[in-house]
Design an enzyme around this catalytic site. Structure first.
Site, PDB file in Angstrom:
ATOM      1  N   THR B 146      -2.786 -33.562  13.506  1.00  0.00           N
ATOM      2  CA  THR B 146      -3.624 -32.561  13.211  1.00  0.00           C
ATOM      3  C   THR B 146      -3.248 -31.384  13.709  1.00  0.00           C
ATOM      4  OG1 THR B 146      -4.815 -33.425  15.322  1.00  0.00           O
ATOM      5  CG2 THR B 146      -5.638 -34.334  13.096  1.00  0.00           C
ATOM      6  N   LYS B 169      -0.916 -39.333  18.021  1.00  0.00           N
ATOM      7  CA  LYS B 169      -1.433 -38.324  17.712  1.00  0.00           C
ATOM      8  C   LYS B 169      -2.541 -37.786  18.580  1.00  0.00           C
ATOM      9  CE  LYS B 169      -4.558 -36.598  15.824  1.00  0.00           C
ATOM     10  NZ  LYS B 169      -5.942 -36.718  16.024  1.00  0.00           N
ATOM     11  N   THR B 180      -9.389 -36.687  19.379  1.00  0.00           N
ATOM     12  CA  THR B 180      -9.172 -38.132  18.758  1.00  0.00           C
ATOM     13  C   THR B 180      -7.623 -38.428  19.209  1.00  0.00           C
ATOM     14  OG1 THR B 180     -10.729 -37.687  17.419  1.00  0.00           O
ATOM     15  CG2 THR B 180      -9.296 -39.537  16.869  1.00  0.00           C
ATOM     16  N   ASN B 379     -11.494 -24.531  20.678  1.00  0.00           N
ATOM     17  CA  ASN B 379     -12.559 -25.451  20.540  1.00  0.00           C
ATOM     18  C   ASN B 379     -13.959 -24.505  20.251  1.00  0.00           C
ATOM     19  OD1 ASN B 379     -11.899 -28.388  21.159  1.00  0.00           O
ATOM     20  ND2 ASN B 379     -10.719 -27.228  22.678  1.00  0.00           N
TER      21      ASN B 379
END
Lengths: 384, 384
Positions: B146, B169, B180, B379
């Site tokens: 990602t 990942k 994640t 973020n």
């Protein structure tokens, strides 16, 4: 106003050189009676500063005649030398006021692990005593400031005429290098020691304990309540607890508002909980989630982070029957998206998160701030 | 290398249009046997994504023939429609490979609360199956990326010749919008289902479970181990657990190293604990303390924040008999300052914190990152 709004109290705030800035850094609040009772709540951090160790002993008999507070150093992890500094401060206050050192509370705030300059501090005691006055509350509220941009004060008067006044400094992001909250509240009502203790615990439980700016617990937090009885009025307990709670909530919100690094005040209301501790646990998990806090900083209604935070708790709920609203817009319900996230406006300073756990009737509200560039900046180079 | 280093596996990574960038976003790993066993560990978050709900059912009988992974969407809090998308993916993989859908694990990563485009995803299945190859491990490792800047792969071979390979990942700050971590590890050794499960739990406990980049637990984390037996070699259990642990630790450190928002890798070693859970609790409390993490970002050895974090735990210790070292310099001992903080050099990327609780012989190391401007930036505007 501040701590001298209540009659029977004198206060002072002076500069004794602990702060390099030359600003006021030592405050003294003296209870002239006729009664000299107190109650206090302390940080639950197990690594406690020397003034906390001292004050916990002083409060045992509920007799408090004075409280001395310094900024410019936490006096924490400073060993026996640090404890002697706290002890010497209390002794000097006691000697010069003609009271017992075992009735003198001490609070400190600043960097952990550095010795305070004892002679400067003791000179501060002498200077403060010479300036004690029944209008000294404002000076005292200035002397406990660290990175606060404004002093925090609050006051209430009952219909029958007794008063409650208070001052506060810091708290997490609000004083990010310090992460320390000091609060002193005074009243001239007549109350018993047991009533004072009960009212203080009830009031802090729903005010300061619900403020979680950055999840970092201090080694120095102390909230003190002192009663002089100088109004010669006996307070009805329920009314006293209510006004005291109002003062605590007002001071807590002022701490939140002055968060220098922050751009949003976030009110997280958790409804439908099976118990109040469940509601508090869920609210606190959201308030401490960095991804959520950073999203709010970016005005990004990324509600998945709220559910991911809720899912880390042990509270009673069905994960796929939780309602989440942001600023009044229901964004998720029954484990699915509801309204589109584009309907949410996060431009204002205040953000309201409402979570319904659909598992009961209890609730709690936690207030916090967003995670900002400025928070990181202020905390990245405090001691150096 | 990656997941096709172990014999008996084929893999592919394709672009099916889930990512706006047009980058690869769908990976498939197929176990051609002769044995088709698997084990998996999942996020302990109670708010779980649809692929987690699906994969937990698939893994029950320890039979795993394939795993399909997509980036570009977490498929979490997407309700029955989202679950049907996961189910349809497994069914399509199964149909086209001539296997049972109950042997197909699914993983997803991306934004919570948005439906995946099911037709794109199913087209991805067909495209991936047409590209399956015994050298497809690299493509697969690209398709699960990602915000990772590099793919993460690791491999080991035993003296006797059986192999372990893996890809990973994300994780917290490393893929900050996603939070994640997806990991797939393959082996061609012959092992029982019980041995695979035991080894995976042992290996993840001291690797991925000790990586705490930003304290935010995902709704989608899944670490999967698959065994093909294609080496026709029976692995000695202890050796297998050791090599598997090495692969897990290498992948975990690669996740830490690629933390895009970070400027320091922080290794927090807690010694002298009465129990290993105590050591983990203390390490994690430090790793999650924003004030400490921001100080490290600023190269500020503000060790008081370490003790303040330790003090929030329930671990067994005497608060005034804790030794704290930063990069080998003992800064606090017996509740007092030791070496001057100016002796510490924090310029390097790696920072070593050592805490001795002086209460026993157990230990644990938690690895984390610092809290930086870049973390907040990445973020603050992910979903918008």
């Amino acid at each position: 106003m501040s701590v001298t709004f209540a009659r029977g109290f004198e206060a002072a705030g002076v500069a004794c050189g602990l702060k390099n800035s030359g600003n006021k850094d030592f405050a003294l609040v003296v209870n002239r009676g006729p009664i000299q009772l107190g109650a206090a709540v302390f940080t639950t951090n197990r690594c406690q500063a020397n003034p906390i160790l001292w004050s916990k002993e002083v409060i045992r008999d509920s007799r408090v005649a004075a409280i001395a507070l310094n900024s410019g150093g936490a006096n924490c992890y400073t060993g026996p030398q640090g404890f002697q500094t706290t002890h010497a401060t209390a002794e000097t206050v006691a000697e010069q006021l003609g009271i017992s050192s075992s009735d003198v509370l001490i609070c400190s705030t600043g960097l952990i692990g550095e010795q305070l300059d004892r002679s400067k501090l003791l000179n501060g005691v002498t200077a403060a005593i010479s300036e004690l006055s029944s209008t000294g509350g404002e000076d005292a509220s200035l002397a406990i400031m660290t990175t606060d941009s404004v002093p925090k004060r609050a006051a209430r008067e009952s219909v029958s005429g007794w008063r409650v006044g208070g001052m506060a400094k810091g708290a997490g992001m609000l004083a990010p290098g310090l992460a320390t909250m000091l609060v002193v509240i005074t009243t001239d009502a007549e109350l018993t020691a047991q009533e004072l203790d009960q009212a203080l615990r009830a009031a802090t439980r729903v005010s300061f304990d619900r403020l979680d700016s950055d999840g970092c617990m201090s080694t120095n937090d102390q909230v003190t309540l002192m009663a002089s009885g100088a109004s010669l009025l006996k307070a009805e307990y329920a009314e006293f607890e209510m006004l005291l709670t109002e003062v605590c909530k007002e001071l807590a919100l002022k701490l939140l508002d002055d968060a220098e690094g922050s751009s949003h005040n976030i009110h997280i209301q958790v409804l439908g909980a099976q118990s109040e501790p469940d509601a508090v646990e869920v609210g606190r998990a959201i308030a401490r989630n960095n991804l959520f806090k950073a999203a709010i900083y970016g005005n990004d209604p990324n509600w998945g982070r709220i559910l991911a935070a809720i899912g880390t708790t042990a509270a009673v709920f069905d994960p796929y029957n939780i309602d989440v609203s942001i600023n009044g817009v229901l964004v998720s319900s029954h484990g699915q998206p509801a309204a589109d996230r584009s309907e949410i406006d996060l431009a204002g300073r205040r953000v309201d998160i409402q979570v319904n756990l659909n598992s009961g009737t209890e609730e709690a509200t936690i207030v916090t701030n967003d995670l900002t560039h400025e928070y990181v900046e202020e905390n990245s180079a405090y001691s150096s």
